[in-house]
Write an enzyme that holds these catalytic residues in place. Structure first.
Site, PDB file in Angstrom:
ATOM      1  N   LYS A  66       9.983  15.182   5.435  1.00 38.06           N
ATOM      2  CA  LYS A  66      10.439  16.270   6.293  1.00 38.06           C
ATOM      3  C   LYS A  66      10.147  15.976   7.771  1.00 38.06           C
ATOM      4  O   LYS A  66      11.021  16.107   8.618  1.00 38.06           O
ATOM      5  CB  LYS A  66       9.783  17.595   5.867  1.00 38.06           C
ATOM      6  N   THR A  67       8.906  15.579   8.047  1.00 37.74           N
ATOM      7  CA  THR A  67       8.546  15.274   9.436  1.00 37.74           C
ATOM      8  C   THR A  67       9.349  14.082   9.952  1.00 37.74           C
ATOM      9  O   THR A  67       9.853  14.102  11.077  1.00 37.74           O
ATOM     10  CB  THR A  67       7.031  14.976   9.541  1.00 37.74           C
ATOM     11  N   ASP A 111       5.753  22.964  11.469  1.00 35.12           N
ATOM     12  CA  ASP A 111       5.351  22.500  10.147  1.00 35.12           C
ATOM     13  C   ASP A 111       4.645  23.647   9.420  1.00 35.12           C
ATOM     14  O   ASP A 111       4.013  24.485  10.054  1.00 35.12           O
ATOM     15  CB  ASP A 111       4.397  21.309  10.312  1.00 35.12           C
ATOM     16  N   THR A 160       6.540  23.799   2.297  1.00 39.53           N
ATOM     17  CA  THR A 160       6.422  23.344   0.912  1.00 39.53           C
ATOM     18  C   THR A 160       6.800  24.479  -0.034  1.00 39.53           C
ATOM     19  O   THR A 160       6.933  24.262  -1.223  1.00 39.53           O
ATOM     20  CB  THR A 160       4.962  22.910   0.625  1.00 39.53           C
ATOM     21  N   ARG A 219       5.071   8.966   0.560  1.00 39.22           N
ATOM     22  CA  ARG A 219       3.734   8.886   1.145  1.00 39.22           C
ATOM     23  C   ARG A 219       2.748   8.279   0.157  1.00 39.22           C
ATOM     24  O   ARG A 219       1.855   7.522   0.541  1.00 39.22           O
ATOM     25  CB  ARG A 219       3.233  10.260   1.599  1.00 39.22           C
TER      26      ARG A 219
HETATM   27  N1  ADP Z   1      13.612   9.056   3.133  1.00 43.32           N
HETATM   28  C1  ADP Z   1      12.647   8.205   3.490  1.00 43.32           C
HETATM   29  N2  ADP Z   1      12.933   6.904   3.719  1.00 43.32           N
HETATM   30  C2  ADP Z   1      11.950   6.047   4.064  1.00 43.32           C
HETATM   31  N3  ADP Z   1      10.652   6.377   4.178  1.00 43.32           N
HETATM   32  C3  ADP Z   1      10.301   7.654   3.954  1.00 43.32           C
HETATM   33  C4  ADP Z   1      11.266   8.629   3.615  1.00 43.32           C
HETATM   34  N4  ADP Z   1      10.642   9.807   3.446  1.00 43.32           N
HETATM   35  C5  ADP Z   1       9.339   9.585   3.674  1.00 43.32           C
HETATM   36  N5  ADP Z   1       9.114   8.282   3.976  1.00 43.32           N
HETATM   37  C6  ADP Z   1       7.799   7.646   4.225  1.00 43.32           C
HETATM   38  O1  ADP Z   1       6.801   8.577   3.823  1.00 43.32           O
HETATM   39  C7  ADP Z   1       5.926   8.887   4.913  1.00 43.32           C
HETATM   40  C8  ADP Z   1       5.613  10.370   4.877  1.00 43.32           C
HETATM   41  O2  ADP Z   1       6.763  11.137   5.159  1.00 43.32           O
HETATM   42  P1  ADP Z   1       6.707  12.500   6.005  1.00 43.32           P
HETATM   43  O3  ADP Z   1       7.961  12.591   6.780  1.00 43.32           O
HETATM   44  O4  ADP Z   1       5.442  12.568   6.796  1.00 43.32           O
HETATM   45  O5  ADP Z   1       6.676  13.585   4.829  1.00 43.32           O
HETATM   46  P2  ADP Z   1       6.514  15.183   4.921  1.00 43.32           P
HETATM   47  O6  ADP Z   1       6.632  15.592   6.341  1.00 43.32           O
HETATM   48  O7  ADP Z   1       7.609  15.734   4.058  1.00 43.32           O
HETATM   49  O8  ADP Z   1       5.162  15.499   4.333  1.00 43.32           O
HETATM   50  C9  ADP Z   1       6.679   8.420   6.160  1.00 43.32           C
HETATM   51  O9  ADP Z   1       5.782   7.931   7.122  1.00 43.32           O
HETATM   52  C10 ADP Z   1       7.560   7.290   5.660  1.00 43.32           C
HETATM   53  O10 ADP Z   1       6.879   6.064   5.680  1.00 43.32           O
HETATM   54 MG    MG Z   2       5.058  16.528   7.403  1.00 44.56          MG
END
Ligand code: ADP
Ligand code: MG
Length: 327
Positions: A66-67, A111, A160, A219
């Site tokens: 998401k981030t 977030d 979430t 992650r």
């Molecule tokens: N669609 C994607 N393609 C490639 N890498 C991804 C993808 N989604 C997540 N990642 C990897 O996972 C890590 C965590 O993702 P993040 O965006 O922080 O998740 P969230 O914000 O949903 O908790 C990122 O730093 C990246 O390395």
């Molecule tokens: Mg995040």
């Protein structure tokens, strides 16, 4: 003590390492095709209209991107991304300060937006709808509202648990996009890309093994990759093979299904204390000594998705395959 592999907390060191692994453009952002297609259209439309992109709500379990996606959106729009965490904003004034600082077409990323204080949240309503702040000044008979115009901006909310958003807030998002756990094929592409970014030479079998045991979560794949790299470094291996992966998984206490110790603890408590259920979330959380929200947001979605837990009107029930897995 074994390292928590699934938890949603991300420490500073991991944040920095994660920054290096973030997708830098949409072609590096793998999977979630429906989400990406929607975003692609919205970004392009905003660029043609020369206005801010519509507000969008991104929902899904932690670690699914998401981030990362929010960062790519701001980059594609050619604007600045402002990041805040919902629960960290304590006063209306703090959010007002953030909002008044936005420049036209900037992106504000909030977030964990479902954990925002309701009084703070309320100032978002007119901000999102009319790009205006309504601020109440004074009290009682002398109270009056002051209005401040804001730049046209885009709000990206991440959550979430979209079900926990208040209706007025949810209704103000034009697009609601859901992230789902990644399948092994998509994850194996992410694993390969990130292994290269980390300078690891990963064997085919090793790659697939990580993809299958990452709980459908990039992650977590990154966390396993880091440990795998450590093994290879210490053992002076130039190519990382299945042995290093198995050793890393063992150290991280991840089993064949990609479950970690807390996942298994949830299943075994359901089996041993509640005869497989049905059991309510409050009872489960008390027995486990784990926060109810964490169970519901972080652990349960994957266990449900894998068919290990079933939800019934009377509570959670352990499935037959979970029983088999435990024995
Ligand atoms: N669609 C994607 N393609 C490639 N890498 C991804 C993808 N989604 C997540 N990642 C990897 O996972 C890590 C965590 O993702 P993040 O965006 O922080 O998740 P969230 O914000 O949903 O908790 C990122 O730093 C990246 O390395
Ligand atoms: Mg995040």
């Amino acid at each position: 003590m074994s390292e928590r592999i699934v938890g949603s907390e991300v420490n500073r060191q991991e944040r920095e390492q994660e920054a290096q692994l973030r997708p830098q453009n949409f072609s590096e952002f793998i999977g979630q095709n429906n989400v990406v297609d929607n975003i692609d259209l919205m970004v392009k439309s905003a660029l043609v209209r020369k206005t801010a992109m519509d507000h969008v709500l991104l929902s899904g379990p932690p670690g699914l991107g998401k981030t990362s996606l929010a960062m790519l959106i701001a980059k594609a729009l050619g604007t600045e991304l402002h990041v805040v965490s919902g629960p960290a904003i304590e006063k209306k004034g703090d959010l007002a300060a953030v909002l008044t600082n936005l420049k036209p077409r900037d992106v504000l990323f909030i977030d964990e937006i479902h954990r925002m204080h309701i009084t703070v949240e309320e100032i978002l309503y007119s901000a999102m709808e009319d790009f205006r702040l309504d601020i109440l000044i004074g009290q009682g008979a002398s109270a009056r509202t002051m209005q401040i115009d804001l730049a046209q901006f885009t709000l990206i909310g991440a959550t979430t648990r979209s079900g926990l958003l208040s209706n007025p807030l949810r209704d103000r998002f034009t697009a609601h996009l859901n992230f789902d756990y990644y399948g092994p094929e998509m994850l194996s592409v992410i694993v390969l890309n990130n292994s290269r970014k980390m300078g690891i030479d990963l064997g085919e079998e090793a790659k697939m093994q990580i993809a299958q045991r990452s709980r459908g979560t990039p992650r977590i794949a990154n966390r396993i990759l880091r440990r795998v790299r450590d093994f290879a470094l210490v053992n002076k291996k130039s190519v990382v093979g299945i042995d290093e992966v198995k050793a890393a998984l063992k150290l991280l206490d991840i089993d064949d299904l990609g479950l970690d110790s807390m996942d298994r603890k949830i299943l075994s408590v359901m089996k041993n204390y509640y005869q497989g259920g049905p059991v309510g979330i409050d009872a489960l959380s008390a027995t486990l000594g784990e926060d109810k929200q964490t169970i519901e947001e972080v652990y349960e979605p994957f266990l449900l998705k894998q068919g290990l837990i079933l939800r019934t009107p009377r509570g959670r029930v352990l499935s037959e395959s979970a029983m088999k897995h435990l024995s």
